[in-house]
Write a protein that holds these residues in place. Structure first.
Motif, short mmCIF file in Angstrom:
data_model
loop_
_atom_site.label_atom_id
_atom_site.label_comp_id
_atom_site.label_asym_id
_atom_site.label_seq_id
_atom_site.Cartn_x
_atom_site.Cartn_y
_atom_site.Cartn_z
N GLY A 1 0.82 -1.21 0.00
CA GLY A 1 0.00 0.00 0.00
C GLY A 1 0.84 1.26 0.00
O GLY A 1 0.54 2.23 -0.69
N THR A 2 1.94 1.23 0.75
CA THR A 2 2.87 2.36 0.79
C THR A 2 3.49 2.59 -0.58
O THR A 2 3.61 3.73 -1.05
N GLN A 3 3.89 1.50 -1.23
CA GLN A 3 4.51 1.61 -2.55
C GLN A 3 3.53 2.15 -3.59
O GLN A 3 3.88 3.02 -4.40
N ALA A 4 2.31 1.66 -3.56
CA ALA A 4 1.30 2.14 -4.51
C ALA A 4 1.04 3.63 -4.32
O ALA A 4 0.92 4.39 -5.29
N ARG A 5 0.96 4.06 -3.07
CA ARG A 5 0.74 5.49 -2.80
C ARG A 5 1.94 6.32 -3.25
O ARG A 5 1.78 7.44 -3.74
N ALA A 6 3.15 5.79 -3.08
CA ALA A 6 4.33 6.52 -3.51
C ALA A 6 4.34 6.71 -5.02
O ALA A 6 4.64 7.80 -5.52
N ILE A 7 4.00 5.66 -5.76
CA ILE A 7 3.96 5.77 -7.22
C ILE A 7 2.87 6.73 -7.65
O ILE A 7 3.07 7.58 -8.53
N ALA A 8 1.70 6.62 -7.04
CA ALA A 8 0.61 7.54 -7.36
C ALA A 8 0.98 8.98 -7.02
O ALA A 8 0.51 9.93 -7.66
N GLY A 9 1.86 9.13 -6.01
CA GLY A 9 2.24 10.47 -5.56
C GLY A 9 3.45 11.05 -6.27
O GLY A 9 3.87 12.16 -5.95
N GLY A 10 4.03 10.29 -7.24
CA GLY A 10 5.11 10.86 -8.03
C GLY A 10 6.40 10.07 -8.08
O GLY A 10 7.35 10.50 -8.75
N PHE A 11 6.49 8.93 -7.38
CA PHE A 11 7.66 8.08 -7.51
C PHE A 11 7.58 7.42 -8.88
O PHE A 11 6.70 6.59 -9.13
N GLU A 12 8.52 7.73 -9.78
CA GLU A 12 8.37 7.38 -11.19
C GLU A 12 8.91 5.99 -11.52
O GLU A 12 9.88 5.81 -12.26
N ALA A 13 8.26 4.97 -10.98
CA ALA A 13 8.62 3.59 -11.30
C ALA A 13 8.16 3.25 -12.71
O ALA A 13 7.08 3.64 -13.13
N ASP A 14 8.99 2.49 -13.43
CA ASP A 14 8.60 2.00 -14.75
C ASP A 14 7.80 0.70 -14.65
O ASP A 14 6.93 0.43 -15.47
N VAL A 15 8.14 -0.10 -13.64
CA VAL A 15 7.50 -1.40 -13.42
C VAL A 15 7.18 -1.51 -11.94
O VAL A 15 7.96 -1.08 -11.09
N THR A 16 6.03 -2.11 -11.63
CA THR A 16 5.68 -2.32 -10.24
C THR A 16 5.22 -3.75 -10.01
O THR A 16 4.56 -4.34 -10.86
N LEU A 17 5.62 -4.32 -8.88
CA LEU A 17 5.11 -5.59 -8.39
C LEU A 17 4.46 -5.30 -7.05
O LEU A 17 5.11 -4.77 -6.15
N LEU A 18 3.19 -5.63 -6.92
CA LEU A 18 2.45 -5.30 -5.71
C LEU A 18 1.76 -6.54 -5.15
O LEU A 18 1.66 -7.57 -5.83
N ALA A 19 1.30 -6.45 -3.92
CA ALA A 19 0.70 -7.60 -3.27
C ALA A 19 -0.74 -7.81 -3.67
O ALA A 19 -1.25 -8.94 -3.62
N LEU A 20 -1.41 -6.74 -4.10
CA LEU A 20 -2.85 -6.80 -4.33
C LEU A 20 -3.23 -6.26 -5.70
O LEU A 20 -2.68 -5.25 -6.15
N GLU A 21 -4.20 -6.89 -6.29
CA GLU A 21 -4.80 -6.34 -7.51
C GLU A 21 -5.34 -4.94 -7.25
O GLU A 21 -5.24 -4.04 -8.09
N GLY A 22 -5.90 -4.74 -6.06
CA GLY A 22 -6.47 -3.44 -5.72
C GLY A 22 -5.43 -2.33 -5.69
O GLY A 22 -5.75 -1.18 -5.99
N ASP A 23 -4.18 -2.66 -5.34
CA ASP A 23 -3.14 -1.63 -5.34
C ASP A 23 -2.78 -1.21 -6.76
O ASP A 23 -2.50 -0.04 -7.02
#
Length: 356
Positions: free
Chosen positions: A90-112
């Motif tokens: 959840g922290t990672q998803a919020r960081a990316i939504a807030g401007g952390f410019e990841a090219d690829v993400t692996l998350l724990a939840l479909e909802g994230d």
């Protein structure tokens, strides 16, 4: 005259120092590496991919990324380097939504990933990659000390007097949401066995009885595992793969798979907006595709994940018991229903926290 001579010497030393610093700066510009704020690397053929992932996958990705880099160089001639960040999902998803410019993400939840779709960062076609967007699977399991001294066999045992339980905080951790979903779902299963219908009130009471014994709520699954390793608690609710990875390293834990538990599915996606801005789309898509190859899936299996690649799963199937009451997120109505029922401001989880 001595003052004038010293002044000239001082100016000479300052000039030499400035020239040396300029030379070092110019040398640094040609090292082929980038910072997050710099222009693309000047060394021809280098490419940087930014990966933002949830904490539990860190060890596996440390092995997988060099494999992908070698394959990419063999195919394209480009040397690829990575900038990596690992946080609670959840922290990672919020960081990316807030401007952390990841090219690829692996998350724990479909909802994230859904949060990133809603933010306009990930295309709503992201499930076309991987296995319906997923790159790993697991189940929610229970880890105990060697010999299982508290006699833990199922979720119901977590409510016994004197049993100290660990799981992370679902506000920040995707893994924690899987944990809570599993316990709540097990309560629904139990009510269904006893009465023939799902009883949400009984499931809530079941979750409350377990939560009453929770020792601490850490921010991520990895942090919760670290606390358990330091000796906190008698039993941890976590991903099966977290326990298997520790056991492979020689730690003496017992893995308990409850009869009724949930199938975990973990997604990966290209963060389209940032990949396009960085000019890394081709490599980003290739990395997400690589995560489901036999080579990458064998690494995930090494770290205890249940592979989504059918061949690799078949080769490791004996390692992964399938409990009789295993259920998926659909048993709880899907993620939209779970978000509303369990994690909304008036949801079951927050009622349990508030004791109402």
């Amino acid at each position: 005259m001595r003052v004038l001579k010293r002044s000239r010497q001082l100016h000479g030393w300052l000039a030499a120092l400035m020239l040396a610093m300029l030379a070092l700066a110019l040398a640094g510009c040609g090292n082929g590496k980038e910072t997050a704020d710099s222009a693309p690397a000047t060394q021809q053929g280098d490419l940087t991919l930014v990966v933002g992932a949830y904490s539990v996958v860190k060890d596996a990705m440390n092995d997988i990324l060099p494999l992908f880099a070698a394959e990419w160089k063999a195919k394209t001639g480009q040397k690829i380097v990575f900038q990596e960040s690992y946080e609670a999902s959840g922290t990672q998803a919020r960081a990316i939504a807030g401007g952390f410019e990841a090219d690829v993400t692996l998350l724990a939840l479909e909802g994230d990933v859904g949060k990133l779709v809603k933010a306009g960062l990930v295309a709503d076609t992201w499930k076309e990659r991987g296995e319906n967007g997923m790159v790993t699977r697991s189940v929610v399991a229970l880890g105990t000390r060697e010999g299982n001294p508290k006699g833990i066999h199922d979720f119901a045992d977590l409510a016994k007097p004197g049993v100290k339980v660990l799981y992370p905080n679902p506000k920040t951790s995707g893994g924690a949401q899987w944990d809570i979903n599993a316990i709540y779902g097990a309560g629904l299963k139990l009510s269904e066995e006893q009465t023939g219908v799902k009883d949400p009130a009984a499931a809530k009471a079941f979750l409350e009885s377990v939560h009453a014994n929770v020792e601490s709520l850490d921010k991520s699954g990895r942090a919760s595992m670290a606390a358990f390793e330091y000796g906190v608690g008698d039993v941890i609710v976590t991903y099966e793969n977290e326990l298997l990875a520790r056991i492979a390293q020689g730690v003496k834990y017992e893995v308990i798979i409850p009869k009724d538990t949930i199938l975990i599915e973990n997604p990966a996606a290209v963060v389209d907006k940032y990949a396009d801005e960085h000019g890394t789309r081709e490599a980003a898509e290739a990395l997400v595709d690589f995560l489901t190859t036999e080579q990458a899936q064998e690494v995930f299996a090494k770290y205890g994940f249940r592979p989504v690649n059918e061949q690799v799963y078949a080769e490791n199937e004996s390692r992964y018991p399938v409990p009789s009451g295993l259920f998926g997120i659909d048993y709880l109505g899907g993620w939209a229903e779970v978000k509303e029922t369990l994690y909304s401001k008036r949801g079951v989880w927050y009622q349990v926290l508030a004791g109402i």
